[in-house]
Design a protein around this motif. Structure first.
Motif, PDB file in Angstrom:
ATOM      1  N   HIS A 113       0.863  -1.173   0.000  1.00 33.05           N
ATOM      2  CA  HIS A 113       0.000   0.000   0.000  1.00 33.05           C
ATOM      3  C   HIS A 113       0.901   1.224   0.000  1.00 33.05           C
ATOM      4  O   HIS A 113       2.110   1.124   0.226  1.00 33.05           O
ATOM      5  N   THR A 114       0.327   2.380  -0.273  1.00 32.16           N
ATOM      6  CA  THR A 114       1.110   3.606  -0.235  1.00 32.16           C
ATOM      7  C   THR A 114       0.714   4.433   0.982  1.00 32.16           C
ATOM      8  O   THR A 114      -0.392   4.310   1.511  1.00 32.16           O
ATOM      9  N   ALA A 115       1.644   5.278   1.406  1.00 36.08           N
ATOM     10  CA  ALA A 115       1.409   6.185   2.528  1.00 36.08           C
ATOM     11  C   ALA A 115       2.207   7.454   2.285  1.00 36.08           C
ATOM     12  O   ALA A 115       3.222   7.436   1.561  1.00 36.08           O
ATOM     13  N   LEU A 116       1.766   8.547   2.877  1.00 37.70           N
ATOM     14  CA  LEU A 116       2.477   9.818   2.742  1.00 37.70           C
ATOM     15  C   LEU A 116       3.444  10.006   3.898  1.00 37.70           C
ATOM     16  O   LEU A 116       3.088   9.823   5.064  1.00 37.70           O
ATOM     17  N   GLY A 117       4.670  10.412   3.563  1.00 27.74           N
ATOM     18  CA  GLY A 117       5.675  10.751   4.569  1.00 27.74           C
ATOM     19  C   GLY A 117       6.260  12.119   4.256  1.00 27.74           C
ATOM     20  O   GLY A 117       6.527  12.426   3.089  1.00 27.74           O
TER      21      GLY A 117
END
Length: 304
Positions: free
Chosen positions: A13-17
Motif C-alpha cells: 500500500h502507499t502512505a504519505l511521509g
C-alpha cells in the motif's frame, strides 16, 4: 481523489511521509508492505524551503501545501488516511518537548493536533532520527538484524534511533550528551566538521571519541550511520575502531520520508489493534453481565 487500498496478496500500500528539516521540507508517496519496491518512493519527492522563522503556524501551512501536491498524484493513498511527519525534536504522545535545533515556540505544542487541523486529516509525528532509523531497520541496512541496532544520523546535529529486535525505543537524544566538555553535536556532527575545517582523519578522531563513548553505554550489535555524510563512508568509517560493526545507511536522503510514512501506518495499526482489544473486552464484559443477570433470574427464591 485516490482510491488505492492495500493489496490483500502482498500487503502493499502507499502512505504519505513528510520530512521537516532546517532548510527544506520534503515529502513523498512511499510504497510499503512486502516484496519488490517496498520502502521506496513512488514518483519524485516534493520539496519546499522551510519557512523562516520556522514557527508552528508557518511550518503547518507549508506542510499543507506539500500534502495537497502529493494528494493530487495518482498513486497517493486515500486522503482520509494518516500522514506521517518527522520532526527535529523529542515528540512524546504528539507533544513537542525539546527545541535543540528548532524555534523555542514549538516547546509544549501539540504538533499532531496542529498539523491535523491544517491538513484536515490525521497526522502522526515522530522524531526525525527515529524515522530514519525505522526506515533503515525495516527496509535498509538494518533489515533482518536481531539484537540492538543504533542508528546515528550526522548532520546539523546528531540524531539517534535505538532498536531492539526491530522495535523502536523512541526519543533517544544522543546529540545532547557531553563529549570533551561540550554538547556532543557541537564536536562531532557533520556541521561541526565543516565549521571547524576538519579533514577526514581529524574528524574521524572526534567520531571515534563519540562512538566509543556511546558504545560503552549501549553495547549495540550494529551501528548504522545516516545523514548526508553517509554518502562518503569511505572517508571516515575505515578509520574507526569499535567492537560492533559500523556501516552506512542505505536509504540516505529518503530515510526520513520513508520512516515517517511507516510511523503513520504503524500508529494506525496500533490504534486499530488497541480498539479491537477494547471492543473485545467490552463484549466479554457485557456477556458476563448478561450471564450473571440470567443466573440471578434462575436462582431459587430463598427469602421466605
Amino acid at each position: 481523489m485516490a482510491t488505492r487500498t492495500t493489496d490483500p496478496a502482498t500487503g502493499q500500500h502507499t502512505a504519505l511521509g513528510i520530512d521537516i528539516g532546517g532548510t527544506g521540507m520534503k515529502g513523498g508517496i512511499v510504497q510499503l508492505g512486502e516484496g519488490p519496491g517496498t520502502g521506496q518512493l513512488v514518483g519524485e519527492r516534493y520539496r519546499i524551503p522551510t519557512p523562516q522563522p520556522a514557527v508552528p503556524e508557518t511550518v503547518a501551512d507549508v506542510l499543507a501545501r506539500i500534502t495537497a501536491e502529493l494528494d493530487r498524484r495518482p498513486d497517493a493513498p486515500p486522503s482520509n488516511l494518516p500522514v506521517g511527519v518527522d520532526f527535529p525534536a523529542v515528540v512524546q504522545n504528539g507533544i513537542c518537548r525539546t527545541a535543540t535545533n528548532i524555534d523555542d515556540a514549538w516547546i509544549g505544542t501539540d504538533v499532531d493536533a496542529l498539523f491535523s487541523e491544517h491538513l484536515g486529516r490525521p497526522v502522526t509525528t515522530v522524531n526525525d532520527a527515529d524515522a530514519a532509523g525505522l526506515a533503515e531497520v525495516r527496509f535498509g541496512a538494518g533489515r533482518g538484524v536481531q539484537g540492538t541496532v543504533l542508528v546515528i544520523t550526522l548532520g546539523t546535529g546528531i540524531g539517534a534511533g535505538l532498536f531492539r529486535d526491530g522495535e523502536l525505543i523512541p526519543n533517544l537524544e544522543l546529540g545532547t550528551i557531553e563529549l570533551d566538555g561540550e554538547v556532543a553535536e557541537r564536536r562531532a556532527s557533520a556541521a561541526a566538521r565543516e565549521r571547524d575545517g576538519l579533514d577526514w582523519p581529524a574528524y574521524a578522531e572526534r567520531l571515534q571519541r563519540y562512538f566509543s563513548y556511546v558504545e560503552s553505554i549501549f553495547h549495540p550489535d550494529l551501528f548504522i550511520v545516516g545523514g548526508g555524510i553517509s554518502k562518503r563512508p569511505e572517508d571516515y568509517l575505515p578509520l574507526l575502531r569499535l567492537r560492533a560493526p559500523i556501516i552506512p545507511a542505505a536509504l540516505r536522503n529518503n530515510a526520513g520520508i520513508v520512516g515517517a510514512a511507516l510511523w503513520a501506518t504503524d500508529a494506525l495499526a496500533h490504534t486499530q489493534t488497541r480498539q479491537n482489544v477494547l471492543d473485545s473486552a467490552r463484549k466479554a464484559a457485557d456477556q458476563e453481565l448478561a450471564r450473571q443477570a440470567l443466573a440471578a433470574e434462575d436462582a431459587p427464591d430463598t427469602s421466605a
